[in-house]
Design a protein around this motif. Structure first.
Motif, mmCIF file in Angstrom:
data_model
loop_
_atom_site.group_PDB
_atom_site.id
_atom_site.type_symbol
_atom_site.label_atom_id
_atom_site.label_comp_id
_atom_site.label_asym_id
_atom_site.label_seq_id
_atom_site.Cartn_x
_atom_site.Cartn_y
_atom_site.Cartn_z
ATOM 1 N N ALA A 501 0.810 -1.158 0.129
ATOM 2 C CA ALA A 501 -0.114 0.023 0.117
ATOM 3 C C ALA A 501 0.854 1.132 0.075
ATOM 4 C CB ALA A 501 -0.966 -0.053 1.080
ATOM 5 N N VAL A 502 2.016 1.292 0.831
ATOM 6 C CA VAL A 502 2.914 2.448 0.573
ATOM 7 C C VAL A 502 3.240 2.581 -0.754
ATOM 8 C CG1 VAL A 502 5.020 3.200 1.705
ATOM 9 C CG2 VAL A 502 3.511 2.194 3.090
ATOM 10 N N VAL A 503 3.767 1.600 -1.411
ATOM 11 C CA VAL A 503 4.269 1.566 -2.726
ATOM 12 C C VAL A 503 3.208 2.158 -3.461
ATOM 13 C CG1 VAL A 503 5.179 0.418 -4.960
ATOM 14 C CG2 VAL A 503 5.919 -0.179 -2.471
ATOM 15 N N ARG A 504 1.835 1.583 -3.536
ATOM 16 C CA ARG A 504 0.927 2.355 -4.487
ATOM 17 C C ARG A 504 0.651 3.696 -4.157
ATOM 18 N NH1 ARG A 504 -2.156 -1.675 -6.872
ATOM 19 N NH2 ARG A 504 -1.855 -3.648 -6.421
ATOM 20 N N ALA A 505 0.942 4.188 -2.863
ATOM 21 C CA ALA A 505 0.692 5.548 -2.670
ATOM 22 C C ALA A 505 2.018 6.417 -3.087
ATOM 23 C CB ALA A 505 0.714 5.695 -1.084
ATOM 24 N N MET A 506 3.016 5.771 -3.279
ATOM 25 C CA MET A 506 4.298 6.571 -3.920
ATOM 26 C C MET A 506 3.840 6.918 -5.250
ATOM 27 S SD MET A 506 7.505 4.370 -2.648
ATOM 28 C CE MET A 506 8.265 4.507 -1.068
ATOM 29 N N VAL A 507 3.366 5.661 -6.186
ATOM 30 C CA VAL A 507 2.957 6.084 -7.419
ATOM 31 C C VAL A 507 1.976 7.047 -7.562
ATOM 32 C CG1 VAL A 507 1.914 4.781 -9.356
ATOM 33 C CG2 VAL A 507 3.411 3.606 -7.849
ATOM 34 N N ARG A 508 0.993 6.892 -6.644
ATOM 35 C CA ARG A 508 -0.104 7.710 -6.631
ATOM 36 C C ARG A 508 0.604 9.332 -6.491
ATOM 37 N NH1 ARG A 508 -2.934 4.388 -3.772
ATOM 38 N NH2 ARG A 508 -2.890 5.272 -1.763
ATOM 39 N N SER A 509 1.523 9.591 -5.588
ATOM 40 C CA SER A 509 2.111 10.827 -5.505
ATOM 41 C C SER A 509 3.189 11.317 -6.281
ATOM 42 C CB SER A 509 2.892 10.835 -3.958
ATOM 43 O OG SER A 509 1.542 10.446 -3.061
ATOM 44 N N SER A 510 3.649 10.617 -7.315
ATOM 45 C CA SER A 510 4.711 10.826 -8.011
ATOM 46 C C SER A 510 4.550 11.736 -9.465
ATOM 47 C CB SER A 510 5.271 9.364 -8.462
ATOM 48 O OG SER A 510 4.247 8.782 -9.479
ATOM 49 N N ALA A 511 3.301 12.479 -9.203
ATOM 50 C CA ALA A 511 3.077 13.350 -10.292
ATOM 51 C C ALA A 511 4.362 14.577 -10.550
ATOM 52 C CB ALA A 511 1.750 14.298 -10.305
#
Length: 574
Positions: A501-511
């Motif tokens: 879940a942390v990794v997925r959140a990283m992806v969502r925040s990588s704009a």
């Protein structure tokens, strides 16, 4: 002639009297030899375990929980809440014992404390078998128990499982003492309840044993005496005394989390705490708990096992165990148990064997239906399996020895050799542990503590760098380290089980890099200690190549790598 006949008869009688005496002497001599051989084996096991206990702690749960949390208490000057780790809400009777040597900077004494609980449980097995069957069989039971590979593995680590089974075994045997005394000495029932409370205050797994023994108190008393109302009273006394004993941990969790057995059955107690707020980095749907644990689903989907293999689990655990392999029960037992326990029920006098057998079946079934099949989770049954195994060995040996057929008598003589070979497999396991850990260079001063830990703990060099170079107010976020933070001398935080879940959140925040950096800081750390290989694998397994490249670019912009060793990297969040 009469005198001569009398003399012959007297000589015959004297000869007949000498033969049993000689046979008794031979039997006594054999018993002494067997006791000596078993005592030597026990001494050898104990010496090697003592040597291994002298090593700095390297075991997973010790570095995550059993030593790490007491060390954090010491660092913060006393108890404080750690909502980021569920382990801090587990009962910690044994961990409190570890707190004392840790205060004085000694982290090797905890392993010795755990070792003593293991041998203490073995002593309870020895005393029971000695009283029931004799000294040789008592010593054999002690040897079988302490040499079982899972017990050996735990005896050299600062875990709590051996403490739990010590108190559980003492509780069951105290109840048996109360019952054998025709329920007249209430002190044994009270001792049984206190021990069960101590077991539950050591590890939640003991709740299963508590449930069984509470039911046994009521049922057996009612069946033996016909006094059903009094049986209920005794059952309530047992429950309440055990509850008072474990209550400090239950009250703590009730105050902090609204659930006395948090994190177990948390949905049931939602009427008290009103439901949990999910972690901020979880997206919609990621906080769902799913359908819960399912034995069939886990074994079939995760390990590709078929129904017949799942049905054979009660036998497979004795033959297929393997350390650090969840599919293979994360531990090793011995085929000796499966081969000898059935013979415990040969003969008419069953004694306590049916109670032990029912306890084994109940704890085993409930344990595997509630959580993954791990040897450590079913350890409370091991002392009673040992008692039944030794009883079975004795029964089959004596039964074969009484047979008239030569082949059966020879088979009876072969049984002890088979037992020796199976126990030798345990000793071989101990030798492998010694070889893998390689303690002698450290013991002899040829290897420093840092060198030993660098060899045994993959993240230790990175941890040593953090302790040496990072400022005292740094907070380290651990990612893909399973929470192994014991050797850190800085504050740290982690979310074990939520790494994906942390990794997925990283992806969502990588704009952009600023947004990603803000997200990483929101996790609570100023620095990140990560096992890079696992981070990259999580990205590549869950996202397309273009997304992975973008995330890596943004991470490079918002993180500064300050150290790397053995696949573990330390980053400063810009």
């Amino acid at each position: 002639m009469q005198h001569s006949r009398d003399g012959i008869e007297a000589g015959t009688v004297a000869h007949q009297e000498v033969l049993p005496l000689s046979s008794a002497e031979a039997s006594s001599r054999t018993e002494r030899i067997l006791c000596l051989v078993i005592a030597c084996a026990l001494a050898g096991i104990l010496v090697i375990e003592i040597i291994l206990c002298l090593m700095p702690p390297v075991s997973r749960d010790a570095l995550i929980h059993h030593l790490a949390i007491p060390k954090l208490w010491i660092r913060h000057g006393g108890f404080y809440e750690m909502p980021w780790t569920q382990f801090s809400y587990f009962p910690m009777n044994i961990d409190l014992l570890y707190l004392v040597p840790l205060i004085f900077g000694n982290d090797r004494v905890p392993a010795f404390i755990h070792l003593l609980f293991g041998w203490g449980t073995g002593y309870l097995v020895y005393r029971y078998l000695k009283d029931q069957q004799g000294k040789v069989w008592g010593l054999l039971g002690l040897l079988v128990f302490v040499s079982t590979p899972m017990v050996i593995r735990l005896s050299i680590t600062a875990y709590v499982d051996l403490g739990m089974i010590f108190f559980t075994t003492a509780s069951v045997l105290s109840f048996i003492r109360w019952r054998d005394g025709r329920y007249e000495e209430i002190k044994w029932l009270l001792l049984s309840a206190v021990c069960m409370g101590l077991a539950a205050g050591t590890k939640y797994n003991a709740l299963i044993s508590w449930l069984f023994l509470g039911g046994a108190v009521c049922f057996l008393y009612a069946r033996d005496t016909g006094k059903q109302l009094q049986a209920i009273r005794w059952g309530l006394i047992f429950f309440l005394v055990a509850l008072v004993t474990v209550s400090p941990w239950l009250v703590k969790n009730l105050v902090l989390k609204g659930n006395p057995i948090y994190p177990l059955m948390d949905n049931v107690f939602s009427f008290i705490h009103g439901g949990r707020e999910t972690a901020a980095f979880l997206a919609a749907g990621e906080a769902e708990k799913g359908a819960g644990y399912s034995l069939l689903r886990n074994r079939t989907l995760l390990y590709g096992e078929e129904i017949w293999q799942i049905l054979l689990l009660p036998l497979r655990i004795f033959f297929e165990g393997r350390d650090h392999s969840p599919q293979h029960f994360d531990g090793v037992l011995n085929p000796l148990f499966a081969l000898s326990i059935p013979f415990a029920f040969v003969g008419s006098q069953k004694g306590h064997r049916f109670l032990f057998f029912l306890f084994i079946i109940f704890v085993f079934l409930v344990s595997i239906l509630m959580a993954d099949v791990r040897i450590r989770y079913i350890l409370p049954i091991l002392p009673f399996m040992t008692i039944l195994a030794v009883t079975g060995i004795r029964n089959i040996t004596e039964w074969l020895a009484r047979r008239g057929q030569k082949a059966l008598r020879l088979a009876g003589r072969a049984v002890p050799y088979a037992v020796v070979l199976l126990i030798a497999a345990n000793l071989f396991y101990l030798g492998n542990q010694f070889t893998a850990i390689k303690p002698l260079p450290y013991i002899l001063g040829e290897e420093s503590r840092d060198e030993f830990l660098s060899r045994q703990v993959g993240s230790y060099r990175a941890t040593a760098f953090i302790n040496r170079e990072l400022p005292g107010d740094a907070v380290v976020y651990l990612l893909y380290l399973s929470g192994r933070g014991y050797y850190l001398d800085r504050d740290y935080i982690y979310h074990v089980g939520l790494e994906t879940a942390v990794v997925r959140a990283m992806v969502r925040s990588s704009a952009d890099a600023a947004t990603l950096a803000a997200f990483l800081r929101s996790l609570g750390g100023t620095h990140i200690l990560v096992r890079e290989e696992l981070l990259m694998k999580a990205l590549e397994d869950n996202f397309p190549g273009e997304t992975v490249r973008n995330v890596r670019e943004k991470l490079a912009e918002c993180l500064t790598k300050v150290y790397e060793s053995n696949g573990h990297a330390v980053y400063r969040i810009r």
